[in-house]
Design a protein around this motif. Structure first.
Motif, PDB file in Angstrom:
ATOM      1  N   PHE A 122      34.920 -43.839 -32.108  1.00  0.00           N
ATOM      2  CA  PHE A 122      35.351 -43.373 -32.657  1.00  0.00           C
ATOM      3  C   PHE A 122      33.841 -43.039 -33.060  1.00  0.00           C
ATOM      4  O   PHE A 122      32.763 -42.139 -34.061  1.00  0.00           O
ATOM      5  CB  PHE A 122      36.086 -43.140 -34.158  1.00  0.00           C
ATOM      6  CG  PHE A 122      35.442 -42.491 -35.019  1.00  0.00           C
ATOM      7  CD1 PHE A 122      35.589 -41.002 -35.608  1.00  0.00           C
ATOM      8  CD2 PHE A 122      34.913 -43.525 -36.751  1.00  0.00           C
ATOM      9  CE1 PHE A 122      34.885 -40.228 -36.862  1.00  0.00           C
ATOM     10  CE2 PHE A 122      34.064 -42.468 -37.930  1.00  0.00           C
ATOM     11  CZ  PHE A 122      34.469 -41.124 -37.967  1.00  0.00           C
ATOM     12  N   TYR A 123      33.450 -44.879 -33.600  1.00  0.00           N
ATOM     13  CA  TYR A 123      31.865 -44.764 -34.572  1.00  0.00           C
ATOM     14  C   TYR A 123      31.058 -44.872 -33.030  1.00  0.00           C
ATOM     15  O   TYR A 123      29.891 -44.255 -33.277  1.00  0.00           O
ATOM     16  CB  TYR A 123      31.897 -45.744 -33.991  1.00  0.00           C
ATOM     17  CG  TYR A 123      33.031 -46.314 -35.899  1.00  0.00           C
ATOM     18  CD1 TYR A 123      31.984 -46.039 -36.920  1.00  0.00           C
ATOM     19  CD2 TYR A 123      33.155 -47.684 -35.670  1.00  0.00           C
ATOM     20  CE1 TYR A 123      33.624 -46.317 -37.383  1.00  0.00           C
ATOM     21  CE2 TYR A 123      34.231 -48.155 -36.927  1.00  0.00           C
ATOM     22  CZ  TYR A 123      34.091 -47.186 -37.435  1.00  0.00           C
ATOM     23  OH  TYR A 123      34.848 -48.105 -38.630  1.00  0.00           O
ATOM     24  N   LYS A 124      31.689 -44.752 -31.396  1.00  0.00           N
ATOM     25  CA  LYS A 124      30.796 -44.238 -30.946  1.00  0.00           C
ATOM     26  C   LYS A 124      30.364 -42.623 -30.581  1.00  0.00           C
ATOM     27  O   LYS A 124      28.911 -42.661 -30.777  1.00  0.00           O
ATOM     28  CB  LYS A 124      30.787 -44.846 -29.540  1.00  0.00           C
ATOM     29  CG  LYS A 124      31.317 -46.449 -29.312  1.00  0.00           C
ATOM     30  CD  LYS A 124      31.660 -46.723 -28.061  1.00  0.00           C
ATOM     31  CE  LYS A 124      31.275 -48.129 -27.576  1.00  0.00           C
ATOM     32  NZ  LYS A 124      32.305 -48.185 -26.692  1.00  0.00           N
ATOM     33  N   ARG A 125      31.558 -41.869 -30.821  1.00  0.00           N
ATOM     34  CA  ARG A 125      31.321 -40.347 -30.970  1.00  0.00           C
ATOM     35  C   ARG A 125      29.720 -39.971 -31.904  1.00  0.00           C
ATOM     36  O   ARG A 125      29.464 -39.523 -32.151  1.00  0.00           O
ATOM     37  CB  ARG A 125      32.374 -40.219 -30.874  1.00  0.00           C
ATOM     38  CG  ARG A 125      32.320 -38.662 -31.259  1.00  0.00           C
ATOM     39  CD  ARG A 125      32.176 -37.992 -29.632  1.00  0.00           C
ATOM     40  NE  ARG A 125      31.440 -36.242 -30.461  1.00  0.00           N
ATOM     41  CZ  ARG A 125      32.351 -34.800 -30.535  1.00  0.00           C
ATOM     42  NH1 ARG A 125      33.292 -35.407 -30.500  1.00  0.00           N
ATOM     43  NH2 ARG A 125      31.966 -34.070 -30.900  1.00  0.00           N
ATOM     44  N   LEU A 126      30.489 -40.860 -33.091  1.00  0.00           N
ATOM     45  CA  LEU A 126      29.413 -40.172 -34.329  1.00  0.00           C
ATOM     46  C   LEU A 126      27.390 -41.336 -34.077  1.00  0.00           C
ATOM     47  O   LEU A 126      26.855 -40.855 -34.851  1.00  0.00           O
ATOM     48  CB  LEU A 126      29.769 -40.765 -35.290  1.00  0.00           C
ATOM     49  CG  LEU A 126      30.327 -39.998 -35.544  1.00  0.00           C
ATOM     50  CD1 LEU A 126      31.616 -39.613 -35.271  1.00  0.00           C
ATOM     51  CD2 LEU A 126      31.312 -40.429 -37.725  1.00  0.00           C
TER      52      LEU A 126
END
Ligand SMILES: CC(C)(COP(=O)(O)OP(=O)(O)OC[C@H]1O[C@@H](n2cnc3c(N)ncnc32)[C@H](O)[C@@H]1OP(=O)(O)O)[C@@H](O)C(=O)NCCC(=O)NCCS
Length: 148
Positions: A122-126
């Motif tokens: 999730f954090y990488k996607r953001l």
């Protein structure tokens, strides 16, 4: 679904969600730790630093942040409501509350930790990138940073 700053009246619904996810958060193992966490959440609510997603009186997502430290402190979505972009909306709301020029940091699980698979993706996607390895409540952890 509504995304809003949580107020003190939301505390019971908020803690129902914390109870659901506490097994994967180091530091929430005991009843005393949960009481302390409740007091911490109330302080964040009082300083307008607690954001929640609400669906018909039920809280489906929660986020705590620190404006001063430019830090995302806690994030969780009800397991039954995941992959509906609720966490993404919580983070987008948080961005409107933080200083535009400051990097944002957070501490999450290290690579290979099954509890951290969703969070890291999730954090990488953001757009967050991996930072230093560290520890939280005696558990291996890693900093992630969003450059702004
Ligand atoms: C991490 C967490 C908050 C994500 O919440 P969510 O509402 O399901 O996330 P979103 O729907 O906003 O996801 C946005 C994007 O992130 C990525 N993503 C989210 N969860 C993912 C997963 N399990 N695997 C792979 N990618 C994922 C996807 O790219 C997703 O977009 P897509 O569904 O269109 O492909 C949620 O899984 C959770 O509460 N996990 C347990 C608690 C936790 O780990 N909190 C963070 C601790 S630091």
């Amino acid at each position: 679904m509504e995304i809003k700053l949580a107020t003190l009246r939301d505390i019971d619904a908020w803690m129902i969600l914390v109870e659901q996810v506490r097994d994967i958060f180091p530091g929430l193992e005991t009843a005393e730790a949960m009481e302390e966490h409740r007091a911490t959440v109330l302080r964040f609510m009082e300083s307008s630093s607690a954001i929640c997603a609400v669906e018909e009186d039920k809280i489906t997502g929660i986020l705590l942040f620190s404006k001063k430290a430019s830090e995302l402190c806690f994030l969780a979505v009800d397991p039954a409501y995941r992959r509906q972009h609720i966490a993404q909306k919580l983070v987008t709301f948080m961005l409107t509350q933080l200083d535009a020029g400051k990097d944002i940091s957070l501490i999450t699980y290290q690579e290979g930790d099954p509890n951290g698979q969703a969070a890291r993706a999730f954090y990488k996607r953001l757009g967050f990138s991996e930072g230093r390895l560290t520890e939280e409540f005696g558990h291996p952890a890693q900093e992630f940073i969003l450059k702004r």
